[in-house]
Design an enzyme around this catalytic site. Structure first.
Site, PDB file in Angstrom:
ATOM      1  N   HIS A  12      40.869  42.326  39.204  1.00  0.00           N
ATOM      2  CA  HIS A  12      41.230  41.703  37.803  1.00  0.00           C
ATOM      3  C   HIS A  12      40.225  40.670  37.765  1.00  0.00           C
ATOM      4  CE1 HIS A  12      45.638  43.790  38.388  1.00  0.00           C
ATOM      5  NE2 HIS A  12      44.754  44.347  37.429  1.00  0.00           N
ATOM      6  N   GLU A  15      41.132  36.719  37.990  1.00  0.00           N
ATOM      7  CA  GLU A  15      41.977  36.163  38.958  1.00  0.00           C
ATOM      8  C   GLU A  15      41.007  35.502  40.041  1.00  0.00           C
ATOM      9  OE1 GLU A  15      45.495  39.300  38.124  1.00  0.00           O
ATOM     10  OE2 GLU A  15      44.384  39.345  40.137  1.00  0.00           O
ATOM     11  N   ARG A  54      41.192  39.965  32.363  1.00  0.00           N
ATOM     12  CA  ARG A  54      41.534  40.808  33.564  1.00  0.00           C
ATOM     13  C   ARG A  54      40.923  42.306  33.607  1.00  0.00           C
ATOM     14  NH1 ARG A  54      46.701  41.183  35.840  1.00  0.00           N
ATOM     15  NH2 ARG A  54      47.860  43.438  35.979  1.00  0.00           N
ATOM     16  N   ASN A  61      43.509  48.218  38.283  1.00  0.00           N
ATOM     17  CA  ASN A  61      44.611  48.414  39.451  1.00  0.00           C
ATOM     18  C   ASN A  61      45.719  49.475  38.973  1.00  0.00           C
ATOM     19  OD1 ASN A  61      45.238  47.784  41.983  1.00  0.00           O
ATOM     20  ND2 ASN A  61      46.649  46.254  41.457  1.00  0.00           N
ATOM     21  N   ARG A  62      45.617  50.370  37.944  1.00  0.00           N
ATOM     22  CA  ARG A  62      46.444  51.364  37.649  1.00  0.00           C
ATOM     23  C   ARG A  62      45.720  52.615  37.446  1.00  0.00           C
ATOM     24  NH1 ARG A  62      48.658  47.282  38.554  1.00  0.00           N
ATOM     25  NH2 ARG A  62      50.339  46.312  37.427  1.00  0.00           N
ATOM     26  N   HIS A 103      44.716  39.378  44.836  1.00  0.00           N
ATOM     27  CA  HIS A 103      45.140  38.877  43.329  1.00  0.00           C
ATOM     28  C   HIS A 103      45.787  37.574  43.463  1.00  0.00           C
ATOM     29  CE1 HIS A 103      44.915  43.349  41.722  1.00  0.00           C
ATOM     30  NE2 HIS A 103      44.869  43.330  43.062  1.00  0.00           N
ATOM     31  N   GLU A 163      48.764  38.533  46.830  1.00  0.00           N
ATOM     32  CA  GLU A 163      49.154  38.110  45.603  1.00  0.00           C
ATOM     33  C   GLU A 163      49.770  36.501  45.753  1.00  0.00           C
ATOM     34  OE1 GLU A 163      49.046  38.373  42.083  1.00  0.00           O
ATOM     35  OE2 GLU A 163      49.816  40.716  42.258  1.00  0.00           O
TER      36      GLU A 163
END
Ligand SMILES: [Zn+2]
Length: 287
Positions: A12, A15, A54, A61-62, A103, A163
């Protein structure tokens, strides 16, 4: 044996803690003591990173589900996913033994290690991280087989995510950076012990197992009817019990939690705003 390790930032592009950590390790190298490990550092979505967003078209990330990787890519991020799958994969046949994707979140989740499976390696890793960083959280997303997730880290033979929050999108906070670096090096410390078959006996640890995403109350036109209740804001991984307030409605009512006790996380995550996701639920478990 964990031979090849890849750290990824900028999955992303806004981040900044993972981005800066990867940039610093690229420029200055890793701290002394980690030279025995074969570590690669990589910035995934440079276009998004330059724009400090992002993603440019779609969430990178999908994009790594088997279904999407077998489809003709259209968006910039889908194309990038296909390129990375060629470079590092193909998914399921990678020579990256451990892919660590970094992340940060706008939610107050502290330092969180996300694991997607609970085999011996990941169980020992979780216990080690929890022992070394007692305030860290371990989030287990094993609601489906690891390979079915769309996460970038699933390109590796093993994939985990770090994260850390709360950190606003697009900027770097020193406290978030420090926690991110600490967790990354703790993972490497574990890998060193694992490779020497020297992992000490570790006590079982508390983990949070993902349940579901909770959507904001919406009207028929998908307009929000509520915001996160102030009593819930910033209470990530704290128990939410039956009857506790969840949403503050704009008509001044409040909505309470009607289910069994859960542990909300990703509370009011900015990146999920468009999806109307208010938070994710978890139950507490022992691993
Ligand atoms: Zn992210």
């Amino acid at each position: 044996m964990i031979r090849n390790i890849t750290f990824v930032g900028a999955t992303h592009g806004n981040e900044q803690s993972g981005i800066q950590l990867v940039k610093n390790w690229q420029r200055f190298g890793l701290p002394a003591g980690y030279s025995k490990l074969n570590i690669d550092c990589y910035l995934a979505n440079k276009a998004a990173m330059k724009a400090n967003v992002r993603f440019v078209e779609e969430d990178l990330n999908r994009q790594f589900t088997p279904a999407l990787l077998s489809k003709t890519p259209e968006s910039l991020e889908a194309q990038l996913a296909h390129t990375l799958n060629q470079q590092w994969g193909p998914k399921g046949a990678s020579n990256i033994d451990l892919l660590i994707d970094i992340h940060n979140t706008t939610s107050a989740m502290g330092a969180t290690l996300i694991i997607l499976e609970t085999d011996e390696f990941h169980t020992q890793l979780a216990r080690y991280v929890k022992q070394q960083m007692p305030t860290a959280n371990i989030l287990v997303e094993d609601e489906k087989p690891a390979a079915e997730h769309g996460y970038l880290c699933t390109l590796g033979k093993r994939g985990i995510m770090i994260e850390v929050g709360a950190q606003p999108q697009g900027l770097l906070r020193a406290d978030t950076y420090a926690l991110t670096a600490q967790m990354a090096l703790t993972v490497l410390d574990f890998v060193g012990l694992y490779n020497q078959q020297n992992v000490p006996g570790l006590p079982a640890c508390e983990v949070f197992r993902f349940g579901e995403n909770i959507i904001y109350p919406l009207d028929g036109d998908s307009e929000r009817l509520a915001m996160i209740h102030p009593a819930l804001q910033d209470k990530d991984f704290q128990p939410l019990n039956h009857g506790d307030p969840v949403f503050q409605l704009f008509n001044s009512d409040e909505q309470t939690w009607e289910g069994d006790t859960i542990y909300p996380h990703f509370i009011n995550e900015a990146a999920y705003h468009k999806l109307h996701v208010a938070f994710a639920t978890a139950v507490k478990a022992t691993l």
